[in-house]
Design a protein around this motif. Structure first.
Motif, PDB file in Angstrom:
ATOM      1  N   UNK A 617       0.853  -1.196   0.000  1.00 14.94           N
ATOM      2  CA  UNK A 617       0.000   0.000   0.000  1.00 14.94           C
ATOM      3  C   UNK A 617       0.883   1.238   0.000  1.00 14.94           C
ATOM      4  N   UNK A 618       0.291   2.363  -0.348  1.00 19.29           N
ATOM      5  CA  UNK A 618       1.014   3.631  -0.305  1.00 19.29           C
ATOM      6  C   UNK A 618       0.020   4.756  -0.001  1.00 19.29           C
ATOM      7  N   UNK A 619       0.562   5.851   0.548  1.00 21.13           N
ATOM      8  CA  UNK A 619      -0.277   6.995   0.909  1.00 21.13           C
ATOM      9  C   UNK A 619      -0.214   8.073  -0.166  1.00 21.13           C
ATOM     10  N   UNK A 620      -1.338   8.781  -0.306  1.00 24.54           N
ATOM     11  CA  UNK A 620      -1.412   9.944  -1.186  1.00 24.54           C
ATOM     12  C   UNK A 620      -1.884  11.110  -0.322  1.00 24.54           C
ATOM     13  N   UNK A 621      -1.023  12.122  -0.096  1.00 22.05           N
ATOM     14  CA  UNK A 621      -1.353  13.255   0.770  1.00 22.05           C
ATOM     15  C   UNK A 621      -2.034  14.364  -0.015  1.00 22.05           C
ATOM     16  N   UNK A 622      -3.055  14.954   0.609  1.00 22.54           N
ATOM     17  CA  UNK A 622      -3.777  16.061  -0.025  1.00 22.54           C
ATOM     18  C   UNK A 622      -3.874  17.276   0.882  1.00 22.54           C
ATOM     19  N   UNK A 623      -3.101  17.297   1.968  1.00 25.94           N
ATOM     20  CA  UNK A 623      -3.163  18.444   2.873  1.00 25.94           C
ATOM     21  C   UNK A 623      -4.542  18.602   3.459  1.00 25.94           C
ATOM     22  N   UNK A 624      -5.101  19.816   3.318  1.00 24.13           N
ATOM     23  CA  UNK A 624      -6.391  20.116   3.935  1.00 24.13           C
ATOM     24  C   UNK A 624      -7.458  20.440   2.892  1.00 24.13           C
ATOM     25  N   UNK A 625      -7.175  20.116   1.630  1.00 27.20           N
ATOM     26  CA  UNK A 625      -8.147  20.418   0.587  1.00 27.20           C
ATOM     27  C   UNK A 625      -9.399  19.575   0.766  1.00 27.20           C
ATOM     28  N   UNK A 626     -10.543  20.188   0.500  1.00 26.01           N
ATOM     29  CA  UNK A 626     -11.802  19.439   0.557  1.00 26.01           C
ATOM     30  C   UNK A 626     -12.195  18.920  -0.820  1.00 26.01           C
ATOM     31  N   UNK A 627     -11.603  19.491  -1.865  1.00 26.35           N
ATOM     32  CA  UNK A 627     -11.846  19.015  -3.230  1.00 26.35           C
ATOM     33  C   UNK A 627     -10.608  18.236  -3.673  1.00 26.35           C
ATOM     34  N   UNK A 628     -10.778  16.948  -3.948  1.00 18.59           N
ATOM     35  CA  UNK A 628      -9.658  16.066  -4.278  1.00 18.59           C
ATOM     36  C   UNK A 628      -9.705  15.701  -5.758  1.00 18.59           C
ATOM     37  N   UNK A 629      -8.585  15.884  -6.417  1.00 16.35           N
ATOM     38  CA  UNK A 629      -8.427  15.454  -7.803  1.00 16.35           C
ATOM     39  C   UNK A 629      -7.021  14.873  -7.944  1.00 16.35           C
ATOM     40  N   UNK A 630      -6.935  13.609  -8.323  1.00 13.45           N
ATOM     41  CA  UNK A 630      -5.617  12.991  -8.451  1.00 13.45           C
ATOM     42  C   UNK A 630      -5.693  11.805  -9.414  1.00 13.45           C
ATOM     43  N   UNK A 631      -4.540  11.309  -9.788  1.00 11.82           N
ATOM     44  CA  UNK A 631      -4.436  10.127 -10.647  1.00 11.82           C
ATOM     45  C   UNK A 631      -3.647   9.059  -9.906  1.00 11.82           C
TER      46      UNK A 631
END
Length: 742
Positions: A617-631
């Motif tokens: 497994x691995x982590x994907x950090x998004x800080x404190x954003x409430x709108x998430x967009x990633x690949x």
């Protein structure tokens, strides 16, 4: 040229357009100024609950100037007067005030709130245009929250030097320039507050690398600037917690003591981080003699050409003779009027009839301490303090456990003998810091016993006067009572002198009716044990309340009395502390910030045919954003994927997962399942800390997923409540519905 009441509004230099504005809120402030007198502003602020309204209209803004001893007949120049936050304070102590501001709307607000004053003239327009026609005989000039914008006022290679010289040119010899400005190195910025002018973290500390047009300065920078301009006659003061809403004004001659700087969370304008306990750090700064470097704000007094006039350093040396008893002499009055104030503390979060200001003045090595009312309505309260002295002396005469600090009335002021020593609070804290907890406990026992035994006691009986102050509080058992009662026998008000005597410094709250003696003991313990985090260990390890018969039931009664007493003091006035609870912004402790970031982490698990495990497994950090967009990329050998969108209960809205990659014309929807409950299309609620999006079908050649959603982290109890409502098909509570629809 026009009039707003008695105020003259000079628009001869006005360009016809306001070049800066806070936007629509200024229209609202103008409307409020048109419809409400200044004495109603506190109530209006409490109703509006808007930072801009508070910032421009709050009476507490005047605290930065109302203490300052303007000379009789003074002529004042106020540059950058804005909506008149401090104009009234200057006008109250001077014969004339000339205001300059670029905004006609703000100047109109200023005129409306000061319309009863014929001493105020407001010039609207660019400073450089107006300055050309100004006189050169002002006694004082003020820059309250303005000097940092000197580049915009003057320009040039050294705009702040030029700004200083231009203003000083309009002062007569011996005239004084008063500047209030944030300290670039203020502790609040190290502790997690955003820079006041640009709203970003550490911008001033890092030298304003990303900012043009505004600068604050450290004390060494200001001193260097003054010296380069040839001004060597200056004095620093330190408004706390800052110059905008100061409750205390310190000086180099009267610095704060450890334990005093404990009101540091007061961010109304923006969210902040809490990276440290500022009170504890301030204590260390004070012990190391570094407070002038790290104070949050400066109030700077600069005197022009001391050789040509009677500047601060060339003031005549006057011998002060204290008159601790009897009538004050004319000689003493003359000396007091010429005092130099070195400390001011406001008790302004009160009803006008109780709002007072405490000042300490110094001449040579002598100190004077006095209290004065903030409003005319406070004159009776000041007089009552003098009456309390005589009554308490008589009450405590027999056992002689306490000495009453001497006081005497002079006009609207009450003067106190200035005593040297250490307060009981300071002594207790010193013992605590030395690790002598047993000594602290024993001293606490002695002092509480003194409070209970200092005066003759009787049996408590309810009176109408008691009910007016403390409410209709009844007791199930008989209570001993004291009359008259100084309920403020707290340890910070008791001074130990070298001769071993205990002097009661402040007896402002003395009442001529019976008050339960246990309430006095409760207040002394409460305002020590609960006033600072460093004393928490005592509260956990000590139950002095019960030792002195203050049971849990009595504490509830005394707490009710205290609430009613505080309400009696406040009346209809809403203090700044209460306003902060209503409208202050978030203060996020570092531990909670890191925890929140962890809770928002996305974790991606891959099954290679042997099941899911942490190793794969691995982590994907998004800080404190409430709108998430990633690949998310999927390894070639993967057979299934788990995506944990958070490590906490949450709501996902507008959830979208699509396969993507090179050569693909349009994204293809991902087939998935979840461990959540689908409230509506693409909206899922997860009621535990292990939410999952499960992908068991990976199309041939697809190794990339585009993910997007909006996320709201839930507290566990909220998630359980929501699922209970879902399961019972009941009506969702407003808070829960807001989470879904937000």
């Amino acid at each position: 040229m026009k009039k707003i009441g008695n105020v003259t509004l000079d628009t001869s230099c006005y360009s016809g357009k306001d070049l800066y504005s806070d936007g629509w809120i200024e229209d609202r402030i103008l409307e409020l100024a048109e419809n409400y007198p200044p004495e109603e502003y506190n109530r209006v602020i409490a109703q509006e609950q808007d930072w801009a309204v508070m910032y421009h209209l709050a009476h507490e803004r005047e605290n930065i100037l109302s203490w300052y001893p303007f000379e009789t007949g003074a002529k004042v120049l106020e540059i950058g007067s804005g909506c008149g936050a401090v104009t009234g304070a200057a006008a109250a102590g001077a014969d004339s005030v000339t205001c300059i501001d670029l905004s006609l709307k703000r100047s109109t607000i200023n005129g409306l709130r000061n319309q009863c004053r014929d001493s105020v003239r407001i010039c609207v327009g660019n400073f450089q245009d107006i300055e050309k026609g100004l006189e050169h005989d002002f006694d004082y000039a003020t820059l309250i929250g303005v000097f940092e914008y000197g580049r915009g006022y003057i320009g040039g290679e050294k705009p702040y030097h030029g700004f200083l010289r231009t203003i000083m040119n309009h002062l007569k010899p011996g005239g004084r320039l008063l500047i209030a400005i944030e300290n670039k190195f203020g502790l609040k910025y190290w502790a997690g507050c955003r820079e006041d002018h640009v709203g970003t973290f550490f911008e001033g500390l890092e030298g304003y690398q990303n900012t043009e047009g505004v600068r604050t300065f450290t004390r060494p920078e200001l001193v260097e600037m003054l010296e380069e301009c040839g001004y060597r006659n200056y004095r620093f003061y330190y408004p706390y917690p800052d110059y905008k809403f100061p409750t205390v004004i310190y000086s180099d001659e009267y610095l704060p003591r450890p334990g005093e700087l404990d009101k540091n969370i007061c961010n109304f304008d923006r969210d902040r981080l809490v990276l440290m306990d500022e009170g504890k750090v301030f204590d260390q700064i004070l012990k190391d003699g570094l407070f002038p470097l790290y104070a949050n704000s400066f109030f700077l007094e600069i005197t022009k050409d001391p050789e040509e006039g009677k500047g601060l350093e060339s003031e005549g040396k006057l011998e002060i003779r204290k008159e601790p008893r009897g009538e004050i002499t004319e000689e003493f009055k003359k000396i007091a009027d010429q005092k130099r104030i070195v400390y001011t503390k406001y008790s302004s979060g009160r009803s006008p009839k109780f709002a007072i200001r405490t000042c300490i003045a110094r001449e040579n090595e002598e100190f004077l301490l006095y209290k004065t009312p903030e409003y005319p309505a406070g004159a009776l309260h000041i007089q009552s303090i003098a009456g309390a002295k005589e009554k308490l002396e008589k009450l405590w005469e027999e056992k002689k456990l306490y000495q009453v600090n001497q006081c005497w009335l002079e006009g609207e002021k009450i003067f106190f003998e200035y005593l040297k020593g250490v307060t009981l609070e300071e002594k207790l804290d010193q013992l605590l810091e030395e690790g002598k907890q047993n000594s602290v406990k024993e001293l606490l026992r002695v002092e509480v016993r003194n409070i209970l035994e200092a005066a003759p006691t009787g049996t408590f009986s309810m009176t109408p006067e008691f009910q007016k102050v403390f409410g209709n509080v009844t007791f199930s058992q008989e209570e001993t009572a004291v009359e008259p009662a100084d309920i403020d026998l707290i340890f910070s008000n008791i001074l130990l002198t070298e001769d071993g005597k205990r002097h009661v410094l402040d007896y402002e709250w003395t009442f001529d009716f019976p008050v339960p003696a246990g309430y006095l003991a409760y207040r002394a313990l409460h305002y020590y044990l609960d006033a600072a985090s460093k004393r928490k260990i005592l509260k956990e390890d000590l139950n002095l309340y019960e030792e002195f018969g203050i049971t849990a039931d009595k504490i509830l009664k005394y707490e009710e009395m205290e609430r009613n007493f505080q309400q009696y003091i406040r009346g209809n006035y809403v203090p700044v502390g209460e306003l902060y609870h209503r409208m202050g912004k978030k203060a996020l402790p570092l531990g909670e910030v890191l925890k929140e970031k962890d809770r928002r982490r996305m974790q991606v698990y891959v099954d290679f045919g042997e099941g899911f495990c942490e190793e794969h497994s691995r982590f994907v950090d998004h800080g404190y954003d409430s709108v998430i967009q990633c690949t998310v990329s999927i390894p070639e050998q993967a057979r299934a994927v788990w995506i944990d969108p958070a490590l906490a209960p949450c709501i996902l809205k507008d959830l979208s997962l699509r396969w993507s990659g090179e050569g693909q014309r349009e994204p293809i929807p991902v087939t998935y399942a979840t461990t959540g409950y689908e409230m509506k299309k693409n909206c899922y609620v997860f009621d535990n800390s292990d939410p999952k999006i499960i992908i068991e079908e990976i199309p041939e050649g697809k190794r990339q997923i585009d993910i997007s959603y909006r996320i709201s982290i839930l507290e566990e109890e909220t998630a359980v409540l929501l699922m209970d409502r879902v399961n019972t098909k009941g009506r969702m509570k407003k808070k829960v519905r807001g989470l879904l629809e937000g």
